[in-house]
Design a protein around this motif. Sequence first.
Motif, PDB file in Angstrom:
ATOM      1  N   VAL A  61       0.856  -1.178   0.000  1.00  0.00           N
ATOM      2  CA  VAL A  61       0.000   0.000   0.000  1.00  0.00           C
ATOM      3  C   VAL A  61       0.895   1.231   0.000  1.00  0.00           C
ATOM      4  O   VAL A  61       1.928   1.258   0.662  1.00  0.00           O
ATOM      5  N   GLN A  62       0.476   2.247  -0.753  1.00  0.00           N
ATOM      6  CA  GLN A  62       1.210   3.505  -0.761  1.00  0.00           C
ATOM      7  C   GLN A  62       0.362   4.585  -0.118  1.00  0.00           C
ATOM      8  O   GLN A  62      -0.852   4.628  -0.311  1.00  0.00           O
ATOM      9  N   LYS A  63       1.004   5.440   0.656  1.00  0.00           N
ATOM     10  CA  LYS A  63       0.342   6.570   1.317  1.00  0.00           C
ATOM     11  C   LYS A  63       1.142   7.834   1.026  1.00  0.00           C
ATOM     12  O   LYS A  63       2.364   7.808   0.988  1.00  0.00           O
ATOM     13  N   ALA A  64       0.438   8.925   0.835  1.00  0.00           N
ATOM     14  CA  ALA A  64       1.092  10.217   0.633  1.00  0.00           C
ATOM     15  C   ALA A  64       1.069  10.987   1.948  1.00  0.00           C
ATOM     16  O   ALA A  64       0.046  11.048   2.625  1.00  0.00           O
ATOM     17  N   LEU A  65       2.187  11.565   2.300  1.00  0.00           N
ATOM     18  CA  LEU A  65       2.326  12.328   3.537  1.00  0.00           C
ATOM     19  C   LEU A  65       2.845  13.724   3.206  1.00  0.00           C
ATOM     20  O   LEU A  65       3.560  13.910   2.222  1.00  0.00           O
ATOM     21  N   ILE A  66       2.505  14.672   4.024  1.00  0.00           N
ATOM     22  CA  ILE A  66       3.111  16.001   3.942  1.00  0.00           C
ATOM     23  C   ILE A  66       3.927  16.194   5.211  1.00  0.00           C
ATOM     24  O   ILE A  66       3.393  16.133   6.319  1.00  0.00           O
ATOM     25  N   VAL A  67       5.218  16.370   5.033  1.00  0.00           N
ATOM     26  CA  VAL A  67       6.135  16.569   6.157  1.00  0.00           C
ATOM     27  C   VAL A  67       6.545  18.035   6.142  1.00  0.00           C
ATOM     28  O   VAL A  67       7.172  18.501   5.196  1.00  0.00           O
ATOM     29  N   LYS A  68       6.153  18.753   7.194  1.00  0.00           N
ATOM     30  CA  LYS A  68       6.514  20.172   7.296  1.00  0.00           C
ATOM     31  C   LYS A  68       7.870  20.274   7.977  1.00  0.00           C
ATOM     32  O   LYS A  68       8.032  19.824   9.107  1.00  0.00           O
ATOM     33  N   PRO A  69       8.859  20.862   7.298  1.00  0.00           N
ATOM     34  CA  PRO A  69      10.181  20.982   7.918  1.00  0.00           C
ATOM     35  C   PRO A  69      10.170  21.968   9.072  1.00  0.00           C
ATOM     36  O   PRO A  69       9.392  22.919   9.083  1.00  0.00           O
ATOM     37  N   GLN A  70      11.025  21.720  10.031  1.00  0.00           N
ATOM     38  CA  GLN A  70      11.128  22.607  11.177  1.00  0.00           C
ATOM     39  C   GLN A  70      11.993  23.802  10.807  1.00  0.00           C
ATOM     40  O   GLN A  70      12.814  23.724   9.902  1.00  0.00           O
ATOM     41  N   ASN A  71      11.792  24.891  11.479  1.00  0.00           N
ATOM     42  CA  ASN A  71      12.574  26.108  11.223  1.00  0.00           C
ATOM     43  C   ASN A  71      13.919  26.022  11.933  1.00  0.00           C
ATOM     44  O   ASN A  71      14.169  26.709  12.911  1.00  0.00           O
TER      45      ASN A  71
END
Length: 74
Positions: free
Chosen positions: A4-14
């Motif tokens: 199974v494939q899942k799409a994620l959004i990873v917000k980078p830290q500042n």
Amino acid sequence: MTKVQKALIVKPQNRPDWDMGDVLAVARALGKKLFKTDKNVRVVWACESPYGHVVIVEGCIQPSGCKMEETENE
């Protein structure tokens, strides 16, 4: 084998030392939680976007785990 494939959004830290390796590590950790496994999760694709990094992870949903090798008939 059920992959199974899942799409994620990873917000980078500042942080100045945050790089793509950190993004991939976070994506793999989140993928393990999503697939409820302690096995390795494969990152298939990653791209930077205005919202963060979009990362597609691939894992297995079988209770016994799955081999990540590709076969000819898949």
